[in-house]
Write an enzyme that holds these catalytic residues in place. Structure first.
Site, PDB file in Angstrom:
ATOM      1  N   GLY A 126       0.630   5.793   1.326  1.00  0.00           N
ATOM      2  CA  GLY A 126      -0.574   6.523   0.796  1.00  0.00           C
ATOM      3  C   GLY A 126       0.235   8.135   0.734  1.00  0.00           C
TER       4      GLY A 126
ATOM      5  N   VAL B  58       3.912   0.871   2.254  1.00  0.00           N
ATOM      6  CA  VAL B  58       3.982   0.305   2.935  1.00  0.00           C
ATOM      7  C   VAL B  58       4.185  -1.337   2.294  1.00  0.00           C
ATOM      8  CG1 VAL B  58       3.053  -1.062   4.893  1.00  0.00           C
ATOM      9  CG2 VAL B  58       1.889   1.838   4.360  1.00  0.00           C
TER      10      VAL B  58
ATOM     11  N   GLY C 245       4.021   7.786   2.826  1.00  0.00           N
ATOM     12  CA  GLY C 245       5.022   6.583   3.116  1.00  0.00           C
ATOM     13  C   GLY C 245       4.197   5.712   2.135  1.00  0.00           C
TER      14      GLY C 245
ATOM     15  N   ASP D 231      -7.984  11.414  10.693  1.00  0.00           N
ATOM     16  CA  ASP D 231      -8.040  11.233   8.997  1.00  0.00           C
ATOM     17  C   ASP D 231      -8.973   9.915   9.426  1.00  0.00           C
ATOM     18  OD1 ASP D 231      -7.621  11.537   6.538  1.00  0.00           O
ATOM     19  OD2 ASP D 231      -5.688  11.087   6.848  1.00  0.00           O
TER      20      ASP D 231
ATOM     21  N   LYS E 143       6.465   0.782   7.542  1.00  0.00           N
ATOM     22  CA  LYS E 143       6.261   2.154   7.034  1.00  0.00           C
ATOM     23  C   LYS E 143       7.391   2.699   6.427  1.00  0.00           C
ATOM     24  CE  LYS E 143       2.584   5.802   6.882  1.00  0.00           C
ATOM     25  NZ  LYS E 143       1.263   6.190   7.562  1.00  0.00           N
TER      26      LYS E 143
ATOM     27  N   GLY F  36       0.785  -1.448  -0.335  1.00  0.00           N
ATOM     28  CA  GLY F  36      -0.321   0.365   0.028  1.00  0.00           C
ATOM     29  C   GLY F  36       0.912   1.095  -0.167  1.00  0.00           C
TER      30      GLY F  36
END
Length: 308
Positions: free
Chosen positions: A30, A35, A33, A154, A50, A28
């Site tokens: 974001g 991951v 960052g 968030d 991360k 993943g």
């Protein structure tokens, strides 16, 4: 607001080692960052690593992001609750041969199987079978976080991770901020679909934008509506910006709140309280109270059947 997915750091390939952890493939990304799946080199314990990137930012942005990295590391290492994702270590990458990696921070965390966003994407417009349980666990984690004097900042489906056994974990504490009395300060970031209407009229000072626990309460209301309706947002619009404008119109008295007709009455009332139009109205509904109400709804006879 929402940033684009972070560019993966150069030089990361399966087998790359950071401290005692060996990385596998990416799982993943974001706003700041990337991951990776990982395992411990000695006992092969699974984890997620991360890598927090600040190396590509302008100096002014870098200062803000460095502060976010420090917050995320600090809160993640202090988190101690079954519904907050647990961090095991914060490491500094030392790799002079790879300038794009050298000096970056890596946060080693429990590895999740999926996110709530993934579940909603697969829901095909129907309520999640385990939706009430997930909402109870999210509310419990949020109540603990607020009780410790922090705001998440968030809260959204992508930041709710699911453990291998299906347990919900609040995650991604990059915007988590410690309260200074009734409020805290964060950079002007966040998800358009989950920030409260007053967010748009606040001024951003040197320390960032003001955020209060009621911002998380609003976000929980949006999230709960999505979970119980298979992903439907409580405000109309084909894009996140259109839905945010619809929420502002509602908050200014220009339109009523129209929730999905399939919501059970108890959940409808709770979501309506979370989505009261301003901070002052929402302030009386704390995360601790929210957690108690959700537990009562989940314990009511036939609750699971009605929500499904």
């Amino acid at each position: 607001m929402d940033g684009a997915s972070a560019t993966p750091p150069p030089g990361i390939r399966p087998g790359y080692r950071i401290g005692d952890w060996r990385l596998a493939g990416p799982i993943g990304a974001g706003s700041w960052g990337s991951v990776y799946a990982a395992e411990h080199t000695a006992d092969r314990r699974p984890a997620a690593v991360k890598i927090l990137r600040t190396d590509l930012l302008a100096p002014g942005q870098r200062a803000w992001m460095d502060e976010l990295v420090r917050r995320e590391v600090r809160f993640s290492l202090e988190a101690d609750h079954p519904h907050l994702v647990r961090a095991h270590a914060a490491l500094t990458i030392e790799d002079p041969d790879r300038p794009g990696l050298d000096g970056l921070t890596a946060l080693v965390m429990d590895r999740a199987e999926r996110s709530l966003r993934d579940l909603l994407a697969d829901a095909a417009g129907g309520p999640l079978p385990d939706g009430p349980r997930l909402l109870r666990e999210i509310a419990d984690g949020l109540a603990h976080l607020h009780g410790r004097g922090w705001v998440h900042g968030d809260l959204k489906p992508a930041n709710i991770l699911l453990a291998p056994d299906g347990t919900a974990w609040l995650a991604d504490f990059g915007l988590a901020a410690e309260l200074e009395g009734s409020h805290a300060y964060v950079p002007p970031l966040g998800s358009l679909d989950h920030v409260p209407p007053e967010w748009w009229s606040q001024r951003t000072g040197q320390r960032g934008a003001t955020v209060r626990p009621t911002a998380d309460i609003w976000a929980y209301g949006v999230l709960a509506h999505q979970v119980l309706t298979g992903g439907r947002h409580p405000f109309p619009g084909r894009t996140a910006r259109a839905r945010a404008l619809a929420a502002q119109t509602y908050a200014h008295g220009g339109a009523p709140l129209r929730m999905d007709g399939q919501l059970p009455p108890g959940w409808r009332e709770l979501i309506g309280d979370c989505l009261l139009p301003d901070h002052a109205s929402r302030a009386r509904h704390t995360a601790a109270e929210l957690s108690r109400r959700v537990r009562r709804l989940c314990a009511a006879p036939g609750a699971r059947r009605r929500a499904a």
